[in-house]
Design an enzyme around this catalytic site. Structure first.
Site, PDB file in Angstrom:
ATOM      1  N   ASP A 121      25.882  41.832 -22.800  1.00  0.00           N
ATOM      2  CA  ASP A 121      24.914  41.220 -23.724  1.00  0.00           C
ATOM      3  C   ASP A 121      25.531  40.443 -24.884  1.00  0.00           C
ATOM      4  O   ASP A 121      24.788  39.897 -25.712  1.00  0.00           O
ATOM      5  CB  ASP A 121      23.954  42.290 -24.248  1.00  0.00           C
ATOM      6  CG  ASP A 121      24.675  43.482 -24.890  1.00  0.00           C
ATOM      7  OD1 ASP A 121      25.789  43.290 -25.428  1.00  0.00           O
ATOM      8  OD2 ASP A 121      24.129  44.593 -24.846  1.00  0.00           O
ATOM      9  N   GLU A 174      22.587  62.446 -26.189  1.00  0.00           N
ATOM     10  CA  GLU A 174      22.575  63.722 -25.459  1.00  0.00           C
ATOM     11  C   GLU A 174      23.959  63.960 -24.847  1.00  0.00           C
ATOM     12  O   GLU A 174      24.717  63.012 -24.644  1.00  0.00           O
ATOM     13  CB  GLU A 174      21.504  63.699 -24.354  1.00  0.00           C
ATOM     14  CG  GLU A 174      21.758  62.617 -23.325  1.00  0.00           C
ATOM     15  CD  GLU A 174      20.671  62.517 -22.264  1.00  0.00           C
ATOM     16  OE1 GLU A 174      19.545  62.962 -22.522  1.00  0.00           O
ATOM     17  OE2 GLU A 174      20.990  61.986 -21.193  1.00  0.00           O
ATOM     18  N   HIS A 214      32.096  43.999 -17.071  1.00  0.00           N
ATOM     19  CA  HIS A 214      31.083  43.517 -16.120  1.00  0.00           C
ATOM     20  C   HIS A 214      30.638  42.092 -16.408  1.00  0.00           C
ATOM     21  O   HIS A 214      29.556  41.693 -16.032  1.00  0.00           O
ATOM     22  CB  HIS A 214      29.881  44.478 -16.126  1.00  0.00           C
ATOM     23  CG  HIS A 214      30.227  45.854 -15.642  1.00  0.00           C
ATOM     24  ND1 HIS A 214      29.537  46.985 -15.998  1.00  0.00           N
ATOM     25  CD2 HIS A 214      31.239  46.272 -14.826  1.00  0.00           C
ATOM     26  CE1 HIS A 214      30.094  48.039 -15.403  1.00  0.00           C
ATOM     27  NE2 HIS A 214      31.126  47.633 -14.703  1.00  0.00           N
ATOM     28  N   ASN A 262      26.494  59.900 -28.675  1.00  0.00           N
ATOM     29  CA  ASN A 262      25.443  59.774 -27.654  1.00  0.00           C
ATOM     30  C   ASN A 262      24.228  60.571 -28.128  1.00  0.00           C
ATOM     31  O   ASN A 262      24.359  61.492 -28.942  1.00  0.00           O
ATOM     32  CB  ASN A 262      25.946  60.320 -26.299  1.00  0.00           C
ATOM     33  CG  ASN A 262      25.145  59.782 -25.115  1.00  0.00           C
ATOM     34  OD1 ASN A 262      23.918  59.872 -25.081  1.00  0.00           O
ATOM     35  ND2 ASN A 262      25.838  59.210 -24.144  1.00  0.00           N
ATOM     36  N   CYS A 278      33.215  25.796  -7.062  1.00  0.00           N
ATOM     37  CA  CYS A 278      34.294  25.153  -7.832  1.00  0.00           C
ATOM     38  C   CYS A 278      34.740  26.011  -9.029  1.00  0.00           C
ATOM     39  O   CYS A 278      35.714  25.670  -9.686  1.00  0.00           O
ATOM     40  CB  CYS A 278      33.871  23.754  -8.304  1.00  0.00           C
ATOM     41  SG  CYS A 278      32.621  23.764  -9.604  1.00  0.00           S
ATOM     42  N   GLY A 286      27.494  55.718 -26.123  1.00  0.00           N
ATOM     43  CA  GLY A 286      26.331  55.369 -25.302  1.00  0.00           C
ATOM     44  C   GLY A 286      26.636  55.062 -23.858  1.00  0.00           C
ATOM     45  O   GLY A 286      26.113  54.100 -23.310  1.00  0.00           O
ATOM     46  N   THR A 287      27.474  55.884 -23.245  1.00  0.00           N
ATOM     47  CA  THR A 287      27.689  55.699 -21.810  1.00  0.00           C
ATOM     48  C   THR A 287      27.562  57.040 -21.102  1.00  0.00           C
ATOM     49  O   THR A 287      27.989  58.065 -21.618  1.00  0.00           O
ATOM     50  CB  THR A 287      29.012  54.965 -21.486  1.00  0.00           C
ATOM     51  OG1 THR A 287      29.126  54.838 -20.074  1.00  0.00           O
ATOM     52  CG2 THR A 287      30.229  55.644 -22.043  1.00  0.00           C
ATOM     53  N   SER A 288      26.943  56.966 -19.919  1.00  0.00           N
ATOM     54  CA  SER A 288      26.581  58.204 -19.234  1.00  0.00           C
ATOM     55  C   SER A 288      27.712  58.767 -18.383  1.00  0.00           C
ATOM     56  O   SER A 288      27.525  59.787 -17.728  1.00  0.00           O
ATOM     57  CB  SER A 288      25.369  57.936 -18.347  1.00  0.00           C
ATOM     58  OG  SER A 288      25.677  56.906 -17.427  1.00  0.00           O
TER      59      SER A 288
HETATM   60  P1  NAD Z   1      23.489  54.227 -18.687  1.00  0.00           P
HETATM   61  O1  NAD Z   1      22.168  53.559 -18.722  1.00  0.00           O
HETATM   62  O2  NAD Z   1      23.922  54.914 -17.467  1.00  0.00           O
HETATM   63  O3  NAD Z   1      23.620  55.322 -19.852  1.00  0.00           O
HETATM   64  C1  NAD Z   1      23.295  55.052 -21.148  1.00  0.00           C
HETATM   65  C2  NAD Z   1      23.798  56.185 -22.036  1.00  0.00           C
HETATM   66  O4  NAD Z   1      23.464  55.845 -23.374  1.00  0.00           O
HETATM   67  C3  NAD Z   1      23.163  57.554 -21.756  1.00  0.00           C
HETATM   68  O5  NAD Z   1      24.186  58.537 -21.752  1.00  0.00           O
HETATM   69  C4  NAD Z   1      22.214  57.767 -22.943  1.00  0.00           C
HETATM   70  O6  NAD Z   1      22.086  59.125 -23.306  1.00  0.00           O
HETATM   71  C5  NAD Z   1      22.918  56.979 -24.032  1.00  0.00           C
HETATM   72  N1  NAD Z   1      22.062  56.457 -25.092  1.00  0.00           N
HETATM   73  C6  NAD Z   1      20.818  55.930 -24.998  1.00  0.00           C
HETATM   74  N2  NAD Z   1      20.381  55.512 -26.198  1.00  0.00           N
HETATM   75  C7  NAD Z   1      21.382  55.752 -27.080  1.00  0.00           C
HETATM   76  C8  NAD Z   1      21.557  55.519 -28.472  1.00  0.00           C
HETATM   77  N3  NAD Z   1      20.591  54.964 -29.220  1.00  0.00           N
HETATM   78  N4  NAD Z   1      22.712  55.896 -29.051  1.00  0.00           N
HETATM   79  C9  NAD Z   1      23.701  56.492 -28.320  1.00  0.00           C
HETATM   80  N5  NAD Z   1      23.594  56.730 -26.998  1.00  0.00           N
HETATM   81  C10 NAD Z   1      22.454  56.359 -26.381  1.00  0.00           C
HETATM   82  O7  NAD Z   1      24.505  53.113 -19.128  1.00  0.00           O
HETATM   83  P2  NAD Z   1      26.041  52.902 -18.821  1.00  0.00           P
HETATM   84  O8  NAD Z   1      26.750  54.212 -18.833  1.00  0.00           O
HETATM   85  O9  NAD Z   1      26.492  51.857 -19.714  1.00  0.00           O
HETATM   86  O10 NAD Z   1      26.101  52.372 -17.319  1.00  0.00           O
HETATM   87  C11 NAD Z   1      25.177  51.571 -16.675  1.00  0.00           C
HETATM   88  C12 NAD Z   1      25.559  50.134 -16.377  1.00  0.00           C
HETATM   89  O11 NAD Z   1      24.500  49.400 -16.902  1.00  0.00           O
HETATM   90  C13 NAD Z   1      26.753  49.543 -17.041  1.00  0.00           C
HETATM   91  O12 NAD Z   1      27.644  49.222 -16.055  1.00  0.00           O
HETATM   92  C14 NAD Z   1      26.272  48.265 -17.754  1.00  0.00           C
HETATM   93  O13 NAD Z   1      26.963  47.146 -17.240  1.00  0.00           O
HETATM   94  C15 NAD Z   1      24.855  48.116 -17.358  1.00  0.00           C
HETATM   95  N6  NAD Z   1      23.862  47.783 -18.417  1.00  0.00           N
HETATM   96  C16 NAD Z   1      24.167  46.961 -19.439  1.00  0.00           C
HETATM   97  C17 NAD Z   1      23.231  46.699 -20.432  1.00  0.00           C
HETATM   98  C18 NAD Z   1      23.588  45.776 -21.564  1.00  0.00           C
HETATM   99  O14 NAD Z   1      24.390  44.860 -21.397  1.00  0.00           O
HETATM  100  N7  NAD Z   1      23.033  45.988 -22.752  1.00  0.00           N
HETATM  101  C19 NAD Z   1      21.985  47.302 -20.384  1.00  0.00           C
HETATM  102  C20 NAD Z   1      21.676  48.131 -19.297  1.00  0.00           C
HETATM  103  C21 NAD Z   1      22.629  48.392 -18.310  1.00  0.00           C
END
Ligand code: NAD
Length: 248
Positions: A104, A215, A119, A213, A130, A187-189
């Site tokens: 983003d 959770e 990504h 995170n 090209c 913020g990654t799962s």
């Molecule tokens: P995910 O959707 O699997 O997990 C999101 C994580 O963020 C969860 O663990 C959740 O508990 C946590 N979370 C949610 N709200 C939060 C907050 N306010 N503060 C802190 N933590 C918070 O996402 P991921 O692990 O990034 O993997 C999914 C894939 O999705 C990635 O490869 C990514 O490329 C793609 N993605 C990108 C975007 C973006 O560019 N903004 C959006 C959606 C998905």
């Protein structure tokens, strides 16, 4: 302030080679839904079905309709205090780089300078023939699917499910992780590999692991040293204030 913040702030104050690894959660408070969160565009377009290379190659017109809707749904989004906090840490000399799974551009918009994108970036498109790269623009809606001047098919410059990650991003982030003294996971799962392996590599190399995170995740249960529970837009600015306080 609890013990986790104190330990995290102390580690960052000593840090020389800290890195951050961010996922969709860091942008949730900017209004971009996470894949695993409820609602949003992903309910209409499940990413495992739509955001795949084979979906793109087999039905490029359908893919582009999804992509234009996605662009509309995130149009005008702004960085939130979590992105700003990471940019501030870099400016303070406390963070070397942000490795992100997001597409983003919000880390760059917040002022982070060294951003490694796993990504790709939804702001750009690329010609499959090209290799010409250009910014996404409304002109691309004139013909569906859009084609380049060379007649090649144009694709968003993001890594779809089924595509290879950029070797440059992999090599650079692995080198950073192997030398890191602190890693901040935001913020990654911990479900999407190989990005989920970076904090583990850093931990093995001796890094102190901070996790922000809403959770607990598999990281929390295995490698995390300081868990900052809550929305990253609240927890990270608090952490930065503590690092500043300790430094002054
Ligand atoms: P995910 O959707 O699997 O997990 C999101 C994580 O963020 C969860 O663990 C959740 O508990 C946590 N979370 C949610 N709200 C939060 C907050 N306010 N503060 C802190 N933590 C918070 O996402 P991921 O692990 O990034 O993997 C999914 C894939 O999705 C990635 O490869 C990514 O490329 C793609 N993605 C990108 C975007 C973006 O560019 N903004 C959006 C959606 C998905």
């Amino acid at each position: 302030m609890n013990d986790a913040y104190e330990k995290a702030a102390a580690a960052l104050r000593r840090a020389r080679r800290a890195i951050a690894v961010t996922g969709a959660g860091v942008s949730a408070e900017s209004g971009i839904p996470t894949f695993r969160g409820a609602g949003g565009i992903w309910t209409k377009y499940p990413p495992e079905q739509y955001a795949t290379l084979s979906a793109f190659l087999d039905h490029p017109a359908d893919f582009w309709q999804f992509w234009h809707e996605l662009q509309d749904s995130v149009g005008g989004v702004q960085p939130n205090p979590a992105h700003a906090a990471l940019a501030a840490l870099e400016q303070m000399g406390r963070l070397q780089a942000v490795i992100t799974q997001n597409i983003d551009n919000l880390h760059q918009n917040a002022g982070s300078r060294r951003v490694i994108e796993y990504h790709g970036n939804a702001r750009y498109v690329v010609c499959l023939d090209c290799g010409r790269r250009a910014e996404y623009s409304l002109d691309l809606r004139e013909t569906t699917p859009p084609h380049c001047v060379c007649r090649g098919l144009i694709k968003p410059d993001v890594v779809l499910f089924g595509e290879m990650l950029s070797p440059d991003a992999l090599v650079e982030s692995d080198a950073l992780a192997n030398r890191a003294d602190v890693v901040i996971i935001v913020g990654t799962s911990a479900q999407v590999y190989p990005a989920a392996a970076i904090p583990v590599t850093a931990k093995r190399a001796g890094a102190f692991v901070i996790e922000a995170n809403i959770e607990p995740t598999d990281f929390t249960r295995s490698i995390t040293d300081a868990f900052l529970e809550g929305p990253a837009g609240e927890t990270l600015p608090k952490l930065v204030e503590m690092v500043k306080g300790e430094e002054s």
